[in-house]
Design an enzyme around this catalytic site. Structure first.
Site, short mmCIF file in Angstrom:
data_model
loop_
_atom_site.label_atom_id
_atom_site.label_comp_id
_atom_site.label_asym_id
_atom_site.label_seq_id
_atom_site.Cartn_x
_atom_site.Cartn_y
_atom_site.Cartn_z
N LYS A 93 0.81 -1.21 0.00
CA LYS A 93 0.00 0.00 0.00
C LYS A 93 0.85 1.27 0.00
CE LYS A 93 -3.87 -2.08 2.56
NZ LYS A 93 -4.90 -1.99 1.50
N ARG A 177 -23.30 -3.37 -4.78
CA ARG A 177 -24.63 -3.25 -5.40
C ARG A 177 -24.76 -1.92 -6.13
NH1 ARG A 177 -28.71 -6.79 -4.07
NH2 ARG A 177 -28.42 -8.14 -2.24
N GLY A 247 -8.81 -8.55 4.88
CA GLY A 247 -7.80 -7.94 5.71
C GLY A 247 -7.78 -8.51 7.11
N SER A 248 -8.40 -7.79 8.03
CA SER A 248 -8.38 -8.17 9.43
C SER A 248 -9.15 -9.45 9.70
CB SER A 248 -8.97 -7.03 10.27
OG SER A 248 -8.45 -5.78 9.88
#
Length: 306
Positions: A93, A177, A247-248
């Site tokens: 990142k 969506r 991720g977490s």
């Protein structure tokens, strides 16, 4: 759009990758799971579980949210350690707008740079000019206009943002969506109304017309933010995601190795409830997380870099 340029010592012309090559790399990741890792050991767990790539960072989003402070690019030594530990692609990142962090990551040889809202933005007005790099970029988006602006800047892959570090998948579903709905709306418009749509989306008309004709983005669309269970991953795939960032949700859970493998399998067999039921068994406690609606709008990571 910029094409490949050869290095030129006399002019110091930049070396850039072609659109075809950059987007093609993301195509090879379709249908897979990309996992956040903070150590070489975690990277090996992710690879063994079947991850198609890992995201190297010093703190997972849940810790970034909990600890606060300024979040920056990870230490190059840490990224190198993860690159040496696995054979799958490694992403890293950079802060939004921080083109020097991106230059450093490219020099390290990472496979993808994530210009990420999870880190503290370096520039609130401008994103990195991604056309100027050989390495491909992935960027987040909460809606179609945001996705198209990032693609215009050179992003070779888009992920719907969700709300990172929460374990709450509701924003991920809302964003996915929304993007899919906006694409269907473009497909329904007469050709002469696409000009107005392009103005509303703040995106080039040619790109808007292409999406209206094809019914999809010209780059791979993954999903991210709050995915913590196999069912979460499968739902996002059924909603139209072409792959999943986690991720977490893995390494903040009770059994990371089994949960990682289960999420990979659920992503692959996202439309088979029997397989989903099987892989959801005995995974231990999922990450505790936080409800997105408890986070003030000004503190939501997805609001950055729009």
């Amino acid at each position: 759009m910029p094409e490949s340029q050869s290095p030129n010592s006399s002019t110091n012309a930049p070396v850039t990758g072609t659109t075809h090559v950059k987007r093609g790399m993301a195509e090879m990741l379709k249908g897979g799971v990309i996992m956040d890792v903070v150590t070489p050991e975690q990277a090996r767990i992710a690879e063994d579980a079947g991850a198609v790539a890992v995201m190297a960072l010093e703190r997972v989003p849940a810790d970034i949210r909990a600890q606060g402070g300024v979040s920056r690019m990870s230490d190059p030594d840490m990224i190198d350690g993860i690159m040496q530990a696995v054979s799958i692609p490694v992403m890293a990142k950079a802060r939004i707008g921080h083109f020097v962090e991106a230059q450093i990551l490219q020099s390290l040889g990472v496979d993808y740079v994530d210009e990420s809202e999870v880190l503290t933005p370096a520039d609130y007005a401008n994103h990195v000019d991604k056309w100027a790099f050989t390495v491909p970029f992935v960027c987040g988006a909460t809606n179609l206009g945001e996705a198209l602006r990032r693609i215009t800047e050179g992003a070779a892959m888009i992920r719907s943002k969700g709300e990172a570090g929460t374990g709450d998948v509701s924003n991920a579903t809302t964003h996915m969506r929304g993007i899919r709905t906006e694409i269907r709306r473009l497909q329904s418009l007469p050709a002469d109304e696409l000009y107005v749509a392009a103005k509303e989306l703040q995106a080039p008309y040619e790109l808007v017309r292409e999406i209206a004709e094809t019914g999809k983005l010209p780059v791979v669309l993954f999903t991210a933010g709050g995915i913590a269970t196999p069912a979460d991953a499968a739902m996002m795939m059924q909603l139209g995601a072409e792959g999943v960032f986690v991720g977490s949700g893995i390494f903040k859970s009770g059994n990371p190795a089994e949960r990682a493998a289960a999420i990979v399998k659920a992503t692959t067999f996202h439309d088979d409830p029997e397989v989903l039921a099987k892989v959801s068994r005995g995974l231990g406690e999922a990450m505790v997380g936080i409800n997105v609606d408890q986070i003030p709008q000004s503190d939501r990571l997805a609001e950055r870099g729009r």
